[in-house]
Design an enzyme around this catalytic site. Sequence first.
Site, PDB file in Angstrom:
ATOM      1  N   HIS A  11      -3.172  -1.666  -4.440  1.00 14.12           N
ATOM      2  CA  HIS A  11      -4.435  -1.032  -4.033  1.00 14.12           C
ATOM      3  C   HIS A  11      -4.511   0.330  -4.704  1.00 14.12           C
ATOM      4  O   HIS A  11      -3.832   1.275  -4.316  1.00 14.12           O
ATOM      5  CB  HIS A  11      -4.498  -0.878  -2.515  1.00 14.12           C
ATOM      6  CG  HIS A  11      -5.874  -0.601  -1.998  1.00 14.12           C
ATOM      7  ND1 HIS A  11      -6.739   0.305  -2.588  1.00 14.12           N
ATOM      8  CD2 HIS A  11      -6.550  -1.110  -0.933  1.00 14.12           C
ATOM      9  CE1 HIS A  11      -7.875   0.333  -1.907  1.00 14.12           C
ATOM     10  NE2 HIS A  11      -7.784  -0.509  -0.899  1.00 14.12           N
ATOM     11  N   HIS A  43       0.773  -1.248   0.000  1.00  8.68           N
ATOM     12  CA  HIS A  43       0.000   0.000   0.000  1.00  8.68           C
ATOM     13  C   HIS A  43       0.806   1.301   0.000  1.00  8.68           C
ATOM     14  O   HIS A  43       0.297   2.340   0.402  1.00  8.68           O
ATOM     15  CB  HIS A  43      -0.919   0.042   1.236  1.00  8.68           C
ATOM     16  CG  HIS A  43      -1.998  -0.982   1.245  1.00  8.68           C
ATOM     17  ND1 HIS A  43      -1.748  -2.331   1.342  1.00  8.68           N
ATOM     18  CD2 HIS A  43      -3.351  -0.869   1.196  1.00  8.68           C
ATOM     19  CE1 HIS A  43      -2.887  -2.997   1.356  1.00  8.68           C
ATOM     20  NE2 HIS A  43      -3.872  -2.136   1.252  1.00  8.68           N
ATOM     21  N   GLU A  69     -12.947  -9.421   0.295  1.00  7.64           N
ATOM     22  CA  GLU A  69     -13.597  -8.113   0.425  1.00  7.64           C
ATOM     23  C   GLU A  69     -14.127  -7.630  -0.929  1.00  7.64           C
ATOM     24  O   GLU A  69     -14.065  -6.447  -1.255  1.00  7.64           O
ATOM     25  CB  GLU A  69     -12.621  -7.077   0.999  1.00  7.64           C
ATOM     26  CG  GLU A  69     -12.186  -7.380   2.418  1.00  7.64           C
ATOM     27  CD  GLU A  69     -11.377  -6.254   3.030  1.00  7.64           C
ATOM     28  OE1 GLU A  69     -11.775  -5.756   4.103  1.00  7.64           O
ATOM     29  OE2 GLU A  69     -10.360  -5.857   2.440  1.00  7.64           O
ATOM     30  N   CYS A 121     -10.643   2.115   7.827  1.00  5.53           N
ATOM     31  CA  CYS A 121     -10.776   2.879   6.583  1.00  5.53           C
ATOM     32  C   CYS A 121     -12.184   3.434   6.400  1.00  5.53           C
ATOM     33  O   CYS A 121     -12.366   4.560   5.920  1.00  5.53           O
ATOM     34  CB  CYS A 121     -10.386   2.016   5.397  1.00  5.53           C
ATOM     35  SG  CYS A 121     -11.259   0.436   5.293  1.00  5.53           S
ATOM     36  N   CYS A 122     -13.212   2.651   6.766  1.00  3.99           N
ATOM     37  CA  CYS A 122     -14.592   3.066   6.509  1.00  3.99           C
ATOM     38  C   CYS A 122     -15.013   4.261   7.357  1.00  3.99           C
ATOM     39  O   CYS A 122     -15.901   5.020   6.968  1.00  3.99           O
ATOM     40  CB  CYS A 122     -15.547   1.902   6.756  1.00  3.99           C
ATOM     41  SG  CYS A 122     -15.296   0.506   5.632  1.00  3.99           S
TER      42      CYS A 122
END
Length: 636
Positions: free
Chosen positions: A187, A135, A316, A400-401
């Site tokens: 990502h 990432h 996911e 993250c959300c």
Amino acid sequence: MSRYSPVNFPDVRLEGQFWHERLETVLTRTIPSQHAKLAENTILASLKLPQPPPPLRFPRHANGFTVQVFWDSDVGKWIEAASYALAHRRDKDIEDKIEAIVDDFEKAQAPDGYLNCWYLGHEPDKRWTNLRDNHEMYNAGHLLEGAIAYFRVTGRRRWLDIMERYLEHIYSVFGTGPGQKRGYDGHEEIELALMKLYYLTSDRKHLDFATYLINERGRQPPHYFDVEREARGEAEKLQRYTQGNYEYSQSHKPVREQDKVVGHAVRAMYLYTAMADLAAEIGDAALKHACEVLWDDVMETKMYVTAGLGPSAQNEGFTHDFDLPNQTAYAETCASVALIFWAQRMLHLDLDGKYADILELAMFNGALSGLSRDGEQYFYANPLESDGTPTRWAWHTCPCCTMNVSRLVASVGGYFLSTAADGVAFHLYGGIDTELEIAGTTVALREISTYPWSGAITIEVDPAVPTIFDLKLRIPGWCTGAGVSVNGTPVDVSGAVNGYLTINRDWFKGDVVKLDLPMPPVRLYAHPGVIMDAGRIALKRGPLVYCLEEIDNPGGRVQRLKLPRSAELRTETRADLFDGVVTLKADALAIREGDWQTLYRSTPPQDETATLTALPYYLWANRGQGSMVVWVPEVQ
């Protein structure tokens, strides 16, 4: 390509109760509490590069991966959300917190511009060795979006300058030139951030690097992730790669050749957002076509009725067509937020209302369900059925959300309107006020409504001087029988094209447009391929999908309820519930459980009469634990 561009969210004032309440909650509770959680979980402390590094708060998985490698991204998203909040209301405490974070990043930045606190603090000799898993560019993308947002709101360049130095380093390492790595991140995210930076600065090098990243993804042989794996000395092709294929990162083939949506849902949505941005900017017809093909694949085979994406927790993301289980639905909040980003970009390619329909669906359902009513608890996954065990959480090992939903709500005004040189287009409704430059004059626009509870909408048009321009009204795809009038004179709605009714006239101060969008409750049926929903219906009213919660349907789990096809769906305005919502009611049947003594028996269960009550899905799990269901069995 459309000539319309979104209106910047700070220029749109939210006056309607629905979004004003959500915004105030995010400003006053969500963003401050998120900063506290970033500190509590030592994410902010990690920016100081403590030496020796402390023990990992989240140990490595069996494959050697720890979520701490993307902590920088969580900080970047918080800065972005907090900056959006500052655009509504300046707050010295929030600004001081951002400046303190910028201080830490400035001190952490390496002399060559590199800036990733995981690698600088833990593995300085391994940077840029595992883009597939770790990432680095993803983190940079979220940091960049935070820097852009902070600069736009405050005019302060220090954070943006830090990030631009980091980008110069990245540009020197990656590319097609001699000695450069031909890599891209596993990502996706930096691609759409670079497009934002290009729009801000008009500096072509940012557009060029975004173009490189999108064009390079999936190029093979050799596949870049194989190249870097061999450089790490890993013999097995997918050693330590938990997903086992390159579809997970949408790098299995060049993007213009992709025709099925695969892999990790959030990664896919971020990629497609950047692809649509780039297609619009450089007029790339092949890239636009790829976006359209991929969009159709999602809409026709892969999206939940709530605009949730990704049925599988394992990756996911996506599995196979029509695989849309309800109780085990993953439907990550981030994926619905990212779908909104993509839908908005697609909307501005063609100004086609089908994209605004999905933008709205995701906004009111799949994304908004991720944030609790009090603004301090969240859902990472958003199932469409529950036995009562899932609960909202105050934080997550992968948060993250949390910031994704807060940055969405804080900037929601930017999704309502778009302008062109000679017109304005309304995409969403809900009570707003703005002033825009249209056809060379200042036009004040005020949209008054209690949307989404009512489809009665009034738009006051006040140009500084009489001016001819287009006023485009979105007629939602879910609506039939819409009515429009200007100063009391009816307008023929049959002239709407691609979901938009265009009213071109000489506008005068005091003109009033009335839009009536009837929103009776309706039953929705799933494609027969969605075997999980066979014989079931979902309830929807206007843009809102509804669900049944146990607290509103006493007598046992809501899975015992059945709705007769002939039952009338009634609306009820509940001023006592969540500051006012519209619920749905119907005469239903319920399986009688009281006389059941064994696990199985040869005699059928008995039904009893019941009243079914449904409330908007985004509000579920705000009143304690209990069963929930979206898809209800239907009986003749």
